[in-house]
Motif scaffolding. Structure first.
Motif, PDB file in Angstrom:
ATOM      1  N   ALA A   1       2.089   6.686  -6.759  1.00 17.32           N
ATOM      2  CA  ALA A   1       0.926   7.523  -7.117  1.00 17.32           C
ATOM      3  C   ALA A   1       1.324   8.987  -6.874  1.00 17.32           C
ATOM      4  CB  ALA A   1      -0.491   7.170  -6.725  1.00 17.32           C
ATOM      5  N   SER A   2       1.746   9.240  -5.814  1.00 19.17           N
ATOM      6  CA  SER A   2       2.198  10.502  -5.207  1.00 19.17           C
ATOM      7  C   SER A   2       3.419  11.052  -6.184  1.00 19.17           C
ATOM      8  CB  SER A   2       2.614  10.733  -4.095  1.00 19.17           C
ATOM      9  OG  SER A   2       1.746  10.272  -3.233  1.00 19.17           O
TER      10      SER A   2
ATOM     11  N   ASP B   1       2.407   1.720  -3.561  1.00 17.36           N
ATOM     12  CA  ASP B   1       1.319   2.155  -4.722  1.00 17.36           C
ATOM     13  C   ASP B   1       1.091   3.634  -4.125  1.00 17.36           C
ATOM     14  OD1 ASP B   1       1.411  -0.344  -5.392  1.00 17.36           O
ATOM     15  OD2 ASP B   1      -0.523  -0.949  -4.540  1.00 17.36           O
ATOM     16  N   ASN B   2       1.139   4.051  -3.040  1.00 13.91           N
ATOM     17  CA  ASN B   2       0.730   5.369  -2.775  1.00 13.91           C
ATOM     18  C   ASN B   2       1.784   6.287  -3.144  1.00 13.91           C
ATOM     19  OD1 ASN B   2      -1.758   5.126  -1.571  1.00 13.91           O
ATOM     20  ND2 ASN B   2      -1.120   4.673   0.468  1.00 13.91           N
ATOM     21  N   ALA B   3       3.302   5.922  -2.701  1.00 15.56           N
ATOM     22  CA  ALA B   3       4.385   6.589  -3.117  1.00 15.56           C
ATOM     23  C   ALA B   3       4.506   6.652  -4.506  1.00 15.56           C
ATOM     24  CB  ALA B   3       5.773   5.939  -2.623  1.00 15.56           C
TER      25      ALA B   3
ATOM     26  N   LYS C   1       0.911  -1.205  -0.097  1.00 16.40           N
ATOM     27  CA  LYS C   1       0.044   0.045   0.004  1.00 16.40           C
ATOM     28  C   LYS C   1       1.037   1.279   0.053  1.00 16.40           C
ATOM     29  CE  LYS C   1      -3.340   2.559   2.918  1.00 16.40           C
ATOM     30  NZ  LYS C   1      -3.645   2.706   4.230  1.00 16.40           N
ATOM     31  N   ASN C   2       1.907   1.350   0.749  1.00  9.88           N
ATOM     32  CA  ASN C   2       3.035   2.308   0.783  1.00  9.88           C
ATOM     33  C   ASN C   2       3.524   2.601  -0.398  1.00  9.88           C
ATOM     34  OD1 ASN C   2       2.130   2.942   3.640  1.00  9.88           O
ATOM     35  ND2 ASN C   2       4.249   1.978   4.252  1.00  9.88           N
TER      36      ASN C   2
END
Length: 188
Positions: A141-142, A137-139, A134-135
């Protein structure tokens, strides 16, 4: 086609730049004289440069963070693969900056992850994998959003620089025309 294009938009708090087709109309509509317009545009350009520096710093941080998260994912996956085989995993880990220790890791059901602010929590391997993924994927995307923001910002910088050049060139041309008219009227 209008004399002054109003494609001014905004992206995540970054104001869009206005491309100026007709400098005279721009000056009339804005209420600026040439020096005020140039001053305003230079200030806007500096604001864009400041935002660009901040975004580039965020981009560097994310680009450094992503490989760390991927490495953690690989380590947890390796621990899961070794589980039940009876084979120990030999690992070197950092105790403090520049000081490493070797560990032999037998079958394990959990791992400890640093969350930040000197906080470490123990997770099951499955929970750790889910959290790390999850981290990651978030990184990623950011990072994509930051790259798009930087591209938008660079476009605004270019538009502003072109507008500054157009206003400056218009002023030079306008002054020459006034000088030519003054010379012509005094010669008559």
């Amino acid at each position: 086609m209008s004399s002054s294009s109003t494609t001014e938009t905004e992206r995540r708090g970054i104001p869009g730049a206005q491309f100026v087709e007709d400098v005279q109309v721009y000056l009339n509509n804005s209420g600026f004289d040439v020096n005020s317009a140039l001053s305003f545009l230079q200030e806007r350009l500096q604001q864009y440069k400041l935002v660009e520096m901040k975004l580039l710093a965020q981009q560097r941080d994310l680009q450094a963070k992503i490989p760390d998260i991927e490495k953690c994912l690989d380590i947890v996956a390796t621990l899961q693969d070794k589980k039940g085989t009876g084979e120990a995993l030999l690992a070197d880990f950092e105790v403090s900056e520049g000081i490493y220790s070797r560990a032999s890791i037998q079958d394990t059901d959990s791992v400890c992850l640093w969350l930040g602010a000197n906080v470490m929590l123990e997770y099951s391997c499955e929970e750790a994998m889910a959290l790390l993924q999850k981290n990651l994927d978030n990184a990623k995307a950011s990072l994509e959003v930051l790259v798009a923001d930087l591209q938008f910002l660079r476009d605004q910088v270019t538009i502003t620089q072109v507008t500054i050049a157009r206003v400056y060139n218009w002023d030079v041309h306008h002054r020459r025309m006034q000088q030519t008219a003054a010379i012509s009227s005094s010669a008559s």
